[in-house]
Design an enzyme around this catalytic site. Structure first.
Site, PDB file in Angstrom:
ATOM      1  N   LYS A 141     -25.654 -18.617 -16.124  1.00 26.57           N
ATOM      2  CA  LYS A 141     -26.006 -19.640 -15.136  1.00 26.57           C
ATOM      3  C   LYS A 141     -27.488 -19.566 -14.723  1.00 26.57           C
ATOM      4  CE  LYS A 141     -21.919 -21.520 -14.681  1.00 26.57           C
ATOM      5  NZ  LYS A 141     -21.299 -20.991 -15.906  1.00 26.57           N
TER       6      LYS A 141
HETATM    7  N1  T4K Z   1     -16.483 -23.853 -13.399  1.00 30.81           N
HETATM    8  C1  T4K Z   1     -17.362 -24.280 -14.316  1.00 30.81           C
HETATM    9  C2  T4K Z   1     -17.706 -25.724 -14.356  1.00 30.81           C
HETATM   10  C3  T4K Z   1     -17.949 -23.369 -15.203  1.00 30.81           C
HETATM   11  O1  T4K Z   1     -18.821 -23.805 -16.140  1.00 30.81           O
HETATM   12  C4  T4K Z   1     -17.605 -22.012 -15.126  1.00 30.81           C
HETATM   13  C5  T4K Z   1     -18.157 -21.059 -16.053  1.00 30.81           C
HETATM   14  C6  T4K Z   1     -16.694 -21.609 -14.118  1.00 30.81           C
HETATM   15  C7  T4K Z   1     -16.146 -22.572 -13.273  1.00 30.81           C
HETATM   16  C8  T4K Z   1     -16.250 -20.189 -13.954  1.00 30.81           C
HETATM   17  O2  T4K Z   1     -17.270 -19.367 -13.437  1.00 30.81           O
HETATM   18  P1  T4K Z   1     -17.252 -17.784 -13.781  1.00 30.81           P
HETATM   19  O3  T4K Z   1     -15.866 -17.282 -13.470  1.00 30.81           O
HETATM   20  O4  T4K Z   1     -17.623 -17.615 -15.220  1.00 30.81           O
HETATM   21  O5  T4K Z   1     -18.285 -17.225 -12.830  1.00 30.81           O
HETATM   22  C9  T4K Z   1     -19.807 -19.457 -20.591  1.00 30.81           C
HETATM   23  C10 T4K Z   1     -19.538 -18.598 -19.385  1.00 30.81           C
HETATM   24  O6  T4K Z   1     -18.756 -17.450 -19.684  1.00 30.81           O
HETATM   25  C11 T4K Z   1     -18.922 -19.307 -18.232  1.00 30.81           C
HETATM   26  O7  T4K Z   1     -19.280 -18.583 -17.063  1.00 30.81           O
HETATM   27  C12 T4K Z   1     -19.474 -20.720 -18.095  1.00 30.81           C
HETATM   28  N2  T4K Z   1     -18.817 -21.468 -17.062  1.00 30.81           N
HETATM   29  C13 T4K Z   1     -19.322 -21.458 -19.387  1.00 30.81           C
HETATM   30  C14 T4K Z   1     -19.847 -22.872 -19.309  1.00 30.81           C
HETATM   31  O8  T4K Z   1     -20.078 -20.795 -20.367  1.00 30.81           O
HETATM   32  P2  T4K Z   1     -19.227 -19.156 -23.085  1.00 30.81           P
HETATM   33  O9  T4K Z   1     -17.934 -18.890 -23.751  1.00 30.81           O
HETATM   34  O10 T4K Z   1     -20.024 -20.312 -23.539  1.00 30.81           O
HETATM   35  O11 T4K Z   1     -20.160 -17.861 -23.036  1.00 30.81           O
HETATM   36  P3  T4K Z   1     -20.842 -17.086 -24.232  1.00 30.81           P
HETATM   37  O12 T4K Z   1     -20.503 -15.660 -24.041  1.00 30.81           O
HETATM   38  O13 T4K Z   1     -20.541 -17.719 -25.525  1.00 30.81           O
HETATM   39  O14 T4K Z   1     -22.395 -17.248 -23.888  1.00 30.81           O
HETATM   40  C15 T4K Z   1     -23.166 -18.367 -24.266  1.00 30.81           C
HETATM   41  C16 T4K Z   1     -24.540 -17.864 -24.712  1.00 30.81           C
HETATM   42  O15 T4K Z   1     -25.193 -17.250 -23.639  1.00 30.81           O
HETATM   43  C17 T4K Z   1     -24.479 -16.818 -25.810  1.00 30.81           C
HETATM   44  O16 T4K Z   1     -24.573 -17.452 -27.043  1.00 30.81           O
HETATM   45  C18 T4K Z   1     -25.687 -15.938 -25.546  1.00 30.81           C
HETATM   46  C19 T4K Z   1     -25.944 -16.120 -24.081  1.00 30.81           C
HETATM   47  N3  T4K Z   1     -25.563 -14.946 -23.298  1.00 30.81           N
HETATM   48  C20 T4K Z   1     -24.288 -14.840 -22.798  1.00 30.81           C
HETATM   49  C21 T4K Z   1     -23.920 -13.747 -22.053  1.00 30.81           C
HETATM   50  C22 T4K Z   1     -22.524 -13.604 -21.502  1.00 30.81           C
HETATM   51  C23 T4K Z   1     -26.492 -13.965 -23.065  1.00 30.81           C
HETATM   52  O17 T4K Z   1     -27.631 -14.059 -23.534  1.00 30.81           O
HETATM   53  N4  T4K Z   1     -26.140 -12.900 -22.293  1.00 30.81           N
HETATM   54  C24 T4K Z   1     -24.893 -12.731 -21.775  1.00 30.81           C
HETATM   55  O18 T4K Z   1     -24.625 -11.748 -21.073  1.00 30.81           O
HETATM   56  O19 T4K Z   1     -18.822 -19.330 -21.541  1.00 30.81           O
END
Ligand code: T4K
Length: 370
Positions: A186
């Protein structure tokens, strides 16, 4: 970062490590690690000041904040919501035993279309649950009027909307409650984290009890709460992050503007968002691939990935197409044609403070060449 390094849709902002050491030293010295300690309290106060809101309850993550918000307002029966979001939005309804009713989104904002909400309301509907998708504000006034007319609560999933303002102040002041996420991906992160923005102290205290097992003092438990508390580590990191957030937002806005200029005349590419009347946070850079572009969204997605540019198809698949939702009456594609079309056409391009201008230029050039 070398030129050949992969480019992700986002990268978390991290301040210089040495700036975090004093916070760690203080935690080590004080030995208070959690349970709403001094950093937790300072961070809540500092966030309220920064965001221009009255009361904030911090959480372990945004999802627990969503689940608690629904609990706190005793939402039951059915709730009108958007299929075009991250799964946590709708999952939080299921965790409360609430039936989601999906309603279609507006073709321009991709947020809940207020003109469709009334038709979706049923006898057991108790709330509207919109999302400020990509940090682009919902039509809050239209939603408020409908809620008033039908005596419904409004809970905003504002996970993407940190720092977003309309003409009169923070977007988070709208509705009965607004929920933030401070996840690593975020605009503003505390590694993991979340918050509920509350309109009054009584509501905040109730929510604070719910996130702490329902405990009010050493011998009193007033509700069947759970553990949603943010730790001192995350809260202290949040305090430090707040010192950098203005720079983060400025850089995001620069990248947003750069993409918009570079992609302005590309046939078949529509950049979403941006309106003169608000302070945007540029949390995402979603583009819509129209049918007159040289290839489909999925081919463009693959072409970028082949060049180690990892854009994301947020939000595909639609939540309403997932196994736990697709049998609902409101999940039918004919009810959600705008959302369905968007889910097959939107691509979120990389945007984060460390992204360099030449990387933005390279991404735009690939899209332009088609
Ligand atoms: N409501 C909405 C509308 C939301 O979008 C979200 C979360 C929530 C509620 C829930 O909030 P939280 O409970 O998560 O606080 C990601 C996130 O995990 C998620 O928080 C987020 N929305 C959603 C839109 O996106 P993914 O599956 O796309 O994450 P991931 O791990 O594939 O990461 C995307 C890219 O970010 C990676 O390719 C590289 C980068 N990255 C990711 C992480 C975790 C980093 O560079 N470092 C990191 O530590 O879900």
């Amino acid at each position: 970062m070398k030129n050949s390094d992969p480019i992700y849709v986002t990268r978390p902002f991290l301040p210089p490590l040495e700036e975090f050491i004093p916070y760690l030293s203080e935690i080590w010295a004080g030995k208070t690690l959690t349970n709403c300690g001094p950093f937790h309290q300072q961070f809540e106060k500092a966030l309220c000041e920064y965001l221009g809101v009255e009361h904030i309850a911090l959480f372990t993550n945004g999802t627990l904040a969503l689940i608690t918000a629904l609990q706190a307002l005793r939402i039951s029966g059915s709730v009108i919501t958007t299929p075009y979001s991250f799964v946590a939005t709708t999952h939080s309804l299921l965790w409360n035993g609430i039936r989601p009713i999906f309603s279609d989104v507006d073709p321009v904002t991709l947020n809940l279309d207020p003109t469709k909400i009334e038709a979706a309301i049923t006898a057991d509907t108790t709330a509207i649950f919109p999302v400020h998708c990509y940090g682009h504000p919902c039509e809050v006034e239209a939603i408020r009027k409908i809620a008033e007319k039908y005596d419904l609560k409004v809970i905003y999933d504002a996970a993407h909307a940190f720092g977003v303002e309309d003409a009169d102040g923070s977007i988070l002041r709208h509705g009965d409650l607004s929920i933030l996420s401070f996840h690593a991906t975020k605009v503003f992160n505390t590694f993991e984290g979340g918050a509920i923005v509350c309109p009054d102290l009584q509501t905040k205290q109730h929510i604070d009890h719910l996130k702490n097992f329902g405990i009010t003092d050493e011998v009193s438990v007033v509700a069947a709460g759970f553990n949603g508390k943010m730790s001192e580590l995350n809260a202290s990191f949040g305090l430090l992050q707040l010192q950098h957030i203005d720079g983060v937002l400025t850089r995001r806005r620069e990248i947003d503007s750069r993409y918009r200029i570079l992609l302005k005349d590309v046939k078949g590419i529509r950049c979403l968002g941006k309106s003169g009347e608000l302070v945007a946070n540029c949390a995402y850079f979603p583009i819509l691939i129209e049918s007159d572009y040289t290839m489909s969204r999925d081919l463009l997605f693959k072409m970028l990935a082949d060049r180690h540019i990892f854009a994301r198809r947020y939000f595909y698949p639609l939540i309403s197409d997932l196994p736990m939702y697709r049998d609902l009456l409101s999940a039918s594609r004919s009810n959600l044609s705008v959302a369905g079309d968007a889910a097959s056409r939107v691509l979120c391009l990389p945007i984060y403070p460390d992204l360099r201008d030449e990387q933005v230029d390279a991404i735009a050039a690939i899209i332009k060449r088609g």
